[in-house]
Design a protein around this motif. Structure first.
Motif, PDB file in Angstrom:
ATOM      1  N   GLU A  44       0.807  -1.233   0.000  1.00 26.60           N
ATOM      2  CA  GLU A  44       0.000   0.000   0.000  1.00 26.60           C
ATOM      3  C   GLU A  44       0.835   1.277   0.000  1.00 26.60           C
ATOM      4  OE1 GLU A  44      -2.723  -0.340   3.282  1.00 26.60           O
ATOM      5  OE2 GLU A  44      -3.358  -2.329   2.612  1.00 26.60           O
ATOM      6  N   LYS A  45       1.952   1.241   0.701  1.00 25.72           N
ATOM      7  CA  LYS A  45       2.760   2.459   0.833  1.00 25.72           C
ATOM      8  C   LYS A  45       4.223   2.147   0.540  1.00 25.72           C
ATOM      9  CE  LYS A  45      -0.608   5.004   2.788  1.00 25.72           C
ATOM     10  NZ  LYS A  45      -1.217   6.159   2.153  1.00 25.72           N
ATOM     11  N   THR A  46       4.946   3.212   0.195  1.00 30.49           N
ATOM     12  CA  THR A  46       6.384   3.066  -0.089  1.00 30.49           C
ATOM     13  C   THR A  46       7.166   4.009   0.815  1.00 30.49           C
ATOM     14  OG1 THR A  46       6.006   2.427  -2.377  1.00 30.49           O
ATOM     15  CG2 THR A  46       8.143   3.389  -1.866  1.00 30.49           C
ATOM     16  N   ALA A  47       8.263   3.484   1.361  1.00 27.62           N
ATOM     17  CA  ALA A  47       9.104   4.304   2.243  1.00 27.62           C
ATOM     18  C   ALA A  47      10.533   4.343   1.714  1.00 27.62           C
ATOM     19  CB  ALA A  47       9.091   3.747   3.657  1.00 27.62           C
ATOM     20  N   LEU A  48      11.127   5.524   1.778  1.00 25.64           N
ATOM     21  CA  LEU A  48      12.553   5.687   1.502  1.00 25.64           C
ATOM     22  C   LEU A  48      13.235   5.885   2.840  1.00 25.64           C
ATOM     23  CD1 LEU A  48      14.838   6.143  -0.645  1.00 25.64           C
ATOM     24  CD2 LEU A  48      14.337   8.594  -0.434  1.00 25.64           C
ATOM     25  N   LEU A  49      14.237   5.072   3.112  1.00 22.39           N
ATOM     26  CA  LEU A  49      14.924   5.160   4.399  1.00 22.39           C
ATOM     27  C   LEU A  49      16.235   5.913   4.208  1.00 22.39           C
ATOM     28  CD1 LEU A  49      12.764   2.979   4.821  1.00 22.39           C
ATOM     29  CD2 LEU A  49      14.408   1.686   6.174  1.00 22.39           C
ATOM     30  N   ASP A  50      16.279   7.126   4.733  1.00 15.79           N
ATOM     31  CA  ASP A  50      17.416   8.032   4.605  1.00 15.79           C
ATOM     32  C   ASP A  50      17.610   8.471   3.152  1.00 15.79           C
ATOM     33  OD1 ASP A  50      18.176   8.252   7.314  1.00 15.79           O
ATOM     34  OD2 ASP A  50      19.135   6.279   7.218  1.00 15.79           O
ATOM     35  N   THR A  51      18.410   9.521   2.999  1.00 17.88           N
ATOM     36  CA  THR A  51      18.746   9.975   1.640  1.00 17.88           C
ATOM     37  C   THR A  51      20.272   9.966   1.517  1.00 17.88           C
ATOM     38  OG1 THR A  51      18.743  12.369   2.170  1.00 17.88           O
ATOM     39  CG2 THR A  51      16.634  11.371   1.515  1.00 17.88           C
ATOM     40  N   VAL A  52      20.829  10.919   0.820  1.00 15.96           N
ATOM     41  CA  VAL A  52      22.277  10.934   0.601  1.00 15.96           C
ATOM     42  C   VAL A  52      22.816  12.340   0.856  1.00 15.96           C
ATOM     43  CG1 VAL A  52      22.195   9.070  -1.100  1.00 15.96           C
ATOM     44  CG2 VAL A  52      22.001  11.440  -1.866  1.00 15.96           C
ATOM     45  N   ASP A  53      24.125  12.416   0.904  1.00 12.32           N
ATOM     46  CA  ASP A  53      24.780  13.714   1.028  1.00 12.32           C
ATOM     47  C   ASP A  53      24.322  14.610  -0.137  1.00 12.32           C
ATOM     48  OD1 ASP A  53      27.452  14.838   2.536  1.00 12.32           O
ATOM     49  OD2 ASP A  53      27.241  15.626   0.485  1.00 12.32           O
ATOM     50  N   PRO A  54      24.095  15.891   0.144  1.00 14.24           N
ATOM     51  CA  PRO A  54      23.565  16.751  -0.922  1.00 14.24           C
ATOM     52  C   PRO A  54      24.413  16.778  -2.189  1.00 14.24           C
ATOM     53  CG  PRO A  54      23.657  17.933   1.176  1.00 14.24           C
ATOM     54  CD  PRO A  54      24.246  16.581   1.413  1.00 14.24           C
ATOM     55  N   ASN A  55      25.717  16.532  -2.057  1.00 15.93           N
ATOM     56  CA  ASN A  55      26.524  16.565  -3.285  1.00 15.93           C
ATOM     57  C   ASN A  55      26.287  15.350  -4.178  1.00 15.93           C
ATOM     58  OD1 ASN A  55      28.141  14.481  -2.345  1.00 15.93           O
ATOM     59  ND2 ASN A  55      29.824  15.799  -1.697  1.00 15.93           N
ATOM     60  N   LYS A  56      25.477  14.392  -3.698  1.00 21.02           N
ATOM     61  CA  LYS A  56      25.138  13.215  -4.513  1.00 21.02           C
ATOM     62  C   LYS A  56      23.635  13.127  -4.775  1.00 21.02           C
ATOM     63  CE  LYS A  56      29.320  11.421  -4.774  1.00 21.02           C
ATOM     64  NZ  LYS A  56      30.041  11.374  -6.048  1.00 21.02           N
ATOM     65  N   VAL A  57      22.925  14.205  -4.593  1.00 21.77           N
ATOM     66  CA  VAL A  57      21.462  14.149  -4.719  1.00 21.77           C
ATOM     67  C   VAL A  57      21.028  13.712  -6.112  1.00 21.77           C
ATOM     68  CG1 VAL A  57      21.190  16.621  -5.284  1.00 21.77           C
ATOM     69  CG2 VAL A  57      19.294  15.366  -4.238  1.00 21.77           C
ATOM     70  N   ASP A  58      21.780  14.087  -7.132  1.00 23.25           N
ATOM     71  CA  ASP A  58      21.395  13.700  -8.493  1.00 23.25           C
ATOM     72  C   ASP A  58      21.392  12.182  -8.667  1.00 23.25           C
ATOM     73  OD1 ASP A  58      21.159  16.331  -9.012  1.00 23.25           O
ATOM     74  OD2 ASP A  58      23.022  16.523 -10.159  1.00 23.25           O
ATOM     75  N   VAL A  59      22.330  11.521  -7.992  1.00 22.01           N
ATOM     76  CA  VAL A  59      22.390  10.054  -8.082  1.00 22.01           C
ATOM     77  C   VAL A  59      21.109   9.456  -7.519  1.00 22.01           C
ATOM     78  CG1 VAL A  59      23.634   7.995  -7.310  1.00 22.01           C
ATOM     79  CG2 VAL A  59      24.908  10.081  -7.875  1.00 22.01           C
ATOM     80  N   LEU A  60      20.697   9.926  -6.357  1.00 26.35           N
ATOM     81  CA  LEU A  60      19.488   9.382  -5.725  1.00 26.35           C
ATOM     82  C   LEU A  60      18.234   9.693  -6.550  1.00 26.35           C
ATOM     83  CD1 LEU A  60      18.199   7.950  -3.280  1.00 26.35           C
ATOM     84  CD2 LEU A  60      17.980  10.195  -2.195  1.00 26.35           C
ATOM     85  N   LEU A  61      18.133  10.911  -7.025  1.00 24.03           N
ATOM     86  CA  LEU A  61      16.935  11.269  -7.806  1.00 24.03           C
ATOM     87  C   LEU A  61      16.860  10.446  -9.084  1.00 24.03           C
ATOM     88  CD1 LEU A  61      16.802  15.154  -7.290  1.00 24.03           C
ATOM     89  CD2 LEU A  61      15.430  13.392  -6.156  1.00 24.03           C
ATOM     90  N   SER A  62      18.003  10.151  -9.641  1.00 23.46           N
ATOM     91  CA  SER A  62      18.015   9.310 -10.834  1.00 23.46           C
ATOM     92  C   SER A  62      17.570   7.878 -10.488  1.00 23.46           C
ATOM     93  CB  SER A  62      19.428   9.343 -11.424  1.00 23.46           C
ATOM     94  OG  SER A  62      19.650   8.236 -12.200  1.00 23.46           O
ATOM     95  N   GLN A  63      17.998   7.368  -9.340  1.00 22.82           N
ATOM     96  CA  GLN A  63      17.582   6.019  -8.933  1.00 22.82           C
ATOM     97  C   GLN A  63      16.078   5.957  -8.653  1.00 22.82           C
ATOM     98  OE1 GLN A  63      20.278   5.841  -5.643  1.00 22.82           O
ATOM     99  NE2 GLN A  63      21.840   4.702  -6.768  1.00 22.82           N
ATOM    100  N   LEU A  64      15.517   7.101  -8.287  1.00 24.53           N
ATOM    101  CA  LEU A  64      14.079   7.149  -7.963  1.00 24.53           C
ATOM    102  C   LEU A  64      13.207   7.441  -9.184  1.00 24.53           C
ATOM    103  CD1 LEU A  64      14.281   9.180  -4.608  1.00 24.53           C
ATOM    104  CD2 LEU A  64      13.436   6.822  -4.832  1.00 24.53           C
TER     105      LEU A  64
END
Ligand code: FEO
Length: 390
Positions: A44-64
């Protein structure tokens, strides 16, 4: 790197930071690090546990990019290497809530200006259903800030621990493959980040004892698919009893203190004491911190600079004082040209170390017979003291 599946509908995300060499503008990272985030997709729901250092935000957004909906962003810890990309994730997922302890909420508002209405605060032991997967939040304060918690994914028996049990290690291995290498990195991490909170960690470990953990998934370094490896290591590092180890951080300007240290190291070794010698002009302070985890005795070696200790020694003494290792004994050796207050000044720099100060050895000029005899006396005293460790 692309997301990697850990269990059914559970994925590693995040960034491997191969080239970072300094953390907090203080801590050397000889092996880089990683910022691990994890995605848990319930029915029913999706959770992201923690994010990343701001200098790598593009990597995470791309994975999402193929993840249509994130309902919750669990913030185990407010430090920016994990929380710093939360604002961008919230911007992409307009209905997502940040799940955090009340203390973390307060800190995240202070640090990142996240609006208060974007939070869902949780109590110790509270659960959150994602449908067929359930997250349980366990408060683990002071690993290593006051707001920290871990998440237990009940159905998959995964413990997500953020900094707790982490290691600064850049690797393509999702799981620990080389335990010796990870042991060193995790011990370095413990020494630099966790050691001041040894007694609280003991309570946190006790609290986690009831969980039949299948995986420990930290937010730095590889995942532990043999949790006993890191749990046993932590039990050893936090134990009350130091080992038969002396650590000698020192510096020398014209060779006198160096000669004294060499003699002392030899005298201690002859008496069965394991010694780690660190020249503060060149040493990696992470290596020094690792040695402090087990040491029973710290002996600081310094020449005299304008009556006081060498500035590098001042730095090392402040660092040792902040890390609060479990050493029980300390002493000072060194040299001076005409007068010195190095001993008094160093002693004043280490009030947090609960140590017995053994008689220092300071020599005028280059060490001679009487100085070497005094160093032998110090070595004998250290060896005798170590026999009382229990
Ligand atoms: Fe990895 Fe305390 O942040």
């Amino acid at each position: 790197m692309k997301p990697r599946q850990i269990r059914e509908k559970v994925y590693w995300m995040g960034a491997v930071d191969w080239d970072r060499r300094l953390f907090d503008s203080l801590i050397p990272l000889p092996d880089g690090t990683s910022y691990n985030a994890y995605l848990v997709e319930g029915s029913e729901k999706t959770a992201l546990l923690d994010t990343v250092d701001p200098n790598k935000v593009d990597v995470l957004l791309s994975q999402l990019q193929d993840v249509a909906q994130v309902d919750y962003v669990v913030a185990h810890h407010a430090e920016q290497d994990h929380s710093g990309s939360i604002p961008q994730v919230l911007a992409r997922y307009g209905n997502a809530k940040v799940v955090a302890t009340p203390k973390a909420k307060e800190m995240l508002i202070d640090l990142l200006s996240i609006p208060a209405e974007r939070f869902l605060t949780v109590e110790d032991g509270q659960t959150l259903s994602l449908g067929d997967k359930t997250l349980e939040f366990v408060y683990t304060p002071w690993v290593h800030w006051p707001e920290t918690m871990v998440t237990w994914l009940q159905q998959d028996r995964i413990l997500f621990t953020c900094d707790f049990f982490g290691s600064h290690l850049a690797t393509t291995d999702l799981y620990v493959t080389d335990e010796a290498r990870v042991y060193e990195a995790a011990k370095r991490y413990y020494a630099e980040i966790m050691m001041p909170f040894r007694r609280v960690i003991q309570r946190n470990l006790d609290k986690l004892e009831g969980y039949k953990v299948g995986l420990i998934a930290p937010s730095h370094g590889p995942i532990y698919d043999r949790p006993a490896f890191i749990l046993d290591a932590y039990r050893d590092w936090i134990s009350e009893t130091p080992k038969n180890v002396a650590v000698i951080p020192y510096i020398s300007m014209h060779g006198s203190t160096q000669r004294m240290v060499e003699h002392l190291v030899s005298a201690l070794a002859e008496r069965g004491v394991t010694v780690y010698q660190f020249d503060l002009a060149v040493t990696d302070i992470g290596k020094l911190a690792i040695a402090l985890v087990d040491a029973a005795t710290i002996i600081i070696g310094t020449p005299t600079v304008h009556v006081g200790p060498h500035p590098n020694v001042v730095y090392a003494a402040c660092l040792a004082n902040a890390l609060r290792p479990k050493a029980r004994f300390a002493s000072i050796v060194g040299s001076y040209g005409w007068s010195s207050k190095a001993v008094e000044q160093i002693a004043g720099l280490i009030p947090s170390l609960k140590v017995e100060l053994l008689e220092p050895v300071m020599c005028k000029g280059y060490p001679r017979k009487a100085d070497f005899a005094a160093l032998d006396r110090l070595a004998a005293e250290v060896a005798e003291k170590h026999k009382t460790l229990a």
